[in-house]
Scaffold this motif. Structure first.
Motif, PDB file in Angstrom:
ATOM      1  N   MET A   1       7.346 -12.214 -12.545  1.00  0.00           N
ATOM      2  CA  MET A   1       7.537 -10.958 -11.868  1.00  0.00           C
ATOM      3  C   MET A   1       8.851 -11.041 -11.093  1.00  0.00           C
ATOM      4  O   MET A   1       9.089 -11.998 -10.378  1.00  0.00           O
ATOM      5  N   ASN A   2       9.696 -10.024 -11.242  1.00  0.00           N
ATOM      6  CA  ASN A   2      10.981 -10.075 -10.526  1.00  0.00           C
ATOM      7  C   ASN A   2      10.824  -9.519  -9.100  1.00  0.00           C
ATOM      8  O   ASN A   2       9.779  -9.026  -8.705  1.00  0.00           O
ATOM      9  N   GLU A   3      11.884  -9.594  -8.362  1.00  0.00           N
ATOM     10  CA  GLU A   3      11.858  -9.245  -6.930  1.00  0.00           C
ATOM     11  C   GLU A   3      11.535  -7.772  -6.701  1.00  0.00           C
ATOM     12  O   GLU A   3      10.788  -7.423  -5.788  1.00  0.00           O
ATOM     13  N   SER A   4      12.058  -6.883  -7.531  1.00  0.00           N
ATOM     14  CA  SER A   4      11.801  -5.452  -7.335  1.00  0.00           C
ATOM     15  C   SER A   4      10.325  -5.120  -7.598  1.00  0.00           C
ATOM     16  O   SER A   4       9.745  -4.262  -6.925  1.00  0.00           O
ATOM     17  N   ASP A   5       9.709  -5.818  -8.571  1.00  0.00           N
ATOM     18  CA  ASP A   5       8.273  -5.612  -8.828  1.00  0.00           C
ATOM     19  C   ASP A   5       7.438  -6.071  -7.642  1.00  0.00           C
ATOM     20  O   ASP A   5       6.450  -5.415  -7.275  1.00  0.00           O
ATOM     21  N   LYS A   6       7.813  -7.173  -7.045  1.00  0.00           N
ATOM     22  CA  LYS A   6       7.083  -7.681  -5.876  1.00  0.00           C
ATOM     23  C   LYS A   6       7.200  -6.712  -4.699  1.00  0.00           C
ATOM     24  O   LYS A   6       6.230  -6.455  -3.991  1.00  0.00           O
ATOM     25  N   GLN A   7       8.403  -6.178  -4.505  1.00  0.00           N
ATOM     26  CA  GLN A   7       8.600  -5.217  -3.419  1.00  0.00           C
ATOM     27  C   GLN A   7       7.782  -3.947  -3.670  1.00  0.00           C
ATOM     28  O   GLN A   7       7.183  -3.387  -2.748  1.00  0.00           O
ATOM     29  N   PHE A   8       7.786  -3.473  -4.922  1.00  0.00           N
ATOM     30  CA  PHE A   8       7.011  -2.286  -5.257  1.00  0.00           C
ATOM     31  C   PHE A   8       5.522  -2.530  -5.022  1.00  0.00           C
ATOM     32  O   PHE A   8       4.814  -1.683  -4.476  1.00  0.00           O
ATOM     33  N   GLU A   9       5.034  -3.718  -5.419  1.00  0.00           N
ATOM     34  CA  GLU A   9       3.625  -4.056  -5.229  1.00  0.00           C
ATOM     35  C   GLU A   9       3.258  -4.083  -3.745  1.00  0.00           C
ATOM     36  O   GLU A   9       2.217  -3.542  -3.341  1.00  0.00           O
ATOM     37  N   LYS A  10       4.110  -4.673  -2.917  1.00  0.00           N
ATOM     38  CA  LYS A  10       3.841  -4.728  -1.477  1.00  0.00           C
ATOM     39  C   LYS A  10       3.829  -3.329  -0.863  1.00  0.00           C
ATOM     40  O   LYS A  10       2.982  -3.001  -0.027  1.00  0.00           O
ATOM     41  N   ALA A  11       4.770  -2.500  -1.297  1.00  0.00           N
ATOM     42  CA  ALA A  11       4.833  -1.124  -0.763  1.00  0.00           C
ATOM     43  C   ALA A  11       3.599  -0.328  -1.180  1.00  0.00           C
ATOM     44  O   ALA A  11       3.015   0.419  -0.370  1.00  0.00           O
ATOM     45  N   ALA A  12       3.179  -0.478  -2.441  1.00  0.00           N
ATOM     46  CA  ALA A  12       2.003   0.243  -2.916  1.00  0.00           C
ATOM     47  C   ALA A  12       0.757  -0.209  -2.173  1.00  0.00           C
ATOM     48  O   ALA A  12      -0.089   0.617  -1.787  1.00  0.00           O
ATOM     49  N   LYS A  13       0.620  -1.504  -1.928  1.00  0.00           N
ATOM     50  CA  LYS A  13      -0.531  -2.024  -1.190  1.00  0.00           C
ATOM     51  C   LYS A  13      -0.528  -1.510   0.247  1.00  0.00           C
ATOM     52  O   LYS A  13      -1.565  -1.109   0.777  1.00  0.00           O
ATOM     53  N   ARG A  14       0.646  -1.484   0.862  1.00  0.00           N
ATOM     54  CA  ARG A  14       0.746  -1.006   2.242  1.00  0.00           C
ATOM     55  C   ARG A  14       0.345   0.471   2.332  1.00  0.00           C
ATOM     56  O   ARG A  14      -0.424   0.864   3.205  1.00  0.00           O
ATOM     57  N   HIS A  15       0.803   1.298   1.377  1.00  0.00           N
ATOM     58  CA  HIS A  15       0.450   2.727   1.379  1.00  0.00           C
ATOM     59  C   HIS A  15      -1.050   2.914   1.120  1.00  0.00           C
ATOM     60  O   HIS A  15      -1.684   3.773   1.736  1.00  0.00           O
ATOM     61  N   PHE A  16      -1.595   2.128   0.223  1.00  0.00           N
ATOM     62  CA  PHE A  16      -3.030   2.225  -0.060  1.00  0.00           C
ATOM     63  C   PHE A  16      -3.850   1.844   1.172  1.00  0.00           C
ATOM     64  O   PHE A  16      -4.800   2.549   1.528  1.00  0.00           O
ATOM     65  N   ASP A  17      -3.491   0.732   1.798  1.00  0.00           N
ATOM     66  CA  ASP A  17      -4.226   0.292   2.990  1.00  0.00           C
ATOM     67  C   ASP A  17      -4.152   1.336   4.104  1.00  0.00           C
ATOM     68  O   ASP A  17      -5.135   1.598   4.804  1.00  0.00           O
ATOM     69  N   GLN A  18      -2.990   1.963   4.271  1.00  0.00           N
ATOM     70  CA  GLN A  18      -2.844   3.002   5.291  1.00  0.00           C
ATOM     71  C   GLN A  18      -3.729   4.209   4.979  1.00  0.00           C
ATOM     72  O   GLN A  18      -4.328   4.793   5.882  1.00  0.00           O
ATOM     73  N   SER A  19      -3.825   4.574   3.687  1.00  0.00           N
ATOM     74  CA  SER A  19      -4.648   5.731   3.324  1.00  0.00           C
ATOM     75  C   SER A  19      -6.128   5.423   3.508  1.00  0.00           C
ATOM     76  O   SER A  19      -6.904   6.288   3.917  1.00  0.00           O
ATOM     77  N   VAL A  20      -6.538   4.190   3.245  1.00  0.00           N
ATOM     78  CA  VAL A  20      -7.938   3.803   3.427  1.00  0.00           C
ATOM     79  C   VAL A  20      -8.272   3.733   4.920  1.00  0.00           C
ATOM     80  O   VAL A  20      -9.347   4.166   5.345  1.00  0.00           O
ATOM     81  N   ASP A  21      -7.351   3.199   5.701  1.00  0.00           N
ATOM     82  CA  ASP A  21      -7.586   3.109   7.145  1.00  0.00           C
ATOM     83  C   ASP A  21      -7.728   4.500   7.775  1.00  0.00           C
ATOM     84  O   ASP A  21      -8.397   4.657   8.799  1.00  0.00           O
ATOM     85  N   GLY A  22      -7.167   5.517   7.170  1.00  0.00           N
ATOM     86  CA  GLY A  22      -7.226   6.866   7.712  1.00  0.00           C
ATOM     87  C   GLY A  22      -8.508   7.602   7.377  1.00  0.00           C
ATOM     88  O   GLY A  22      -8.720   8.718   7.846  1.00  0.00           O
ATOM     89  N   LEU A  23      -9.387   7.031   6.545  1.00  0.00           N
ATOM     90  CA  LEU A  23     -10.635   7.717   6.156  1.00  0.00           C
ATOM     91  C   LEU A  23     -11.673   7.588   7.263  1.00  0.00           C
ATOM     92  O   LEU A  23     -11.753   6.566   7.945  1.00  0.00           O
TER      93      LEU A  23
END
Length: 118
Positions: A1-23
């Motif tokens: 996995m290259n660096e941009s994929d890792k960054q995208f994965e971290k950003a997607a996880k952060r957005h998902f966690d924020q949306s779940v925390d808001g429920l």
């Protein structure tokens, strides 16, 4: 996995966690109940199939036995009991195997009444 994929994965996880925390708690409870219901529904057919497997195996074996024992013999083949095959395949009857076609022809011939058999 290259660096941009890792960054995208971290950003997607952060957005998902924020949306779940808001429920709210009611929504989280409904989601959890539906998840458990879906897991139970996914496991139910496999248990049901496992209960029918032994009966299905017995039925398949019975069907195969009926087909094998009830199928008509192919034209041109002589039906012989197992003891005849044992006699033919013994070491003493190699000469008989060489003339098997003659013996099968002889078996199909009918003797005339009063004919000398031997």
């Amino acid at each position: 996995m290259n660096e941009s994929d890792k960054q995208f994965e971290k950003a997607a996880k952060r957005h998902f966690d924020q949306s779940v925390d808001g429920l709210d708690a009611a929504t989280l409870s409904r989601l959890n109940q539906r998840r458990h219901a879906a897991l139970e529904a996914a496991q139910a057919p496999s248990r049901q199939w496992q209960s029918w497997m032994p009966a299905t195996g017995v039925a398949a074996a019975a069907l195969i036995a009926v087909v094998v024992f009830q199928s008509p013999s192919p034209d041109g083949l002589i039906e012989a009991p197992a003891t005849d095959f044992e006699i033919l395949l013994s070491e003493e009857s190699i000469d008989m195997l060489e003339e098997l076609e003659f013996y099968s022809w002889l078996d199909t011939q009918e003797l005339e009444p009063g004919a000398d058999v031997g």
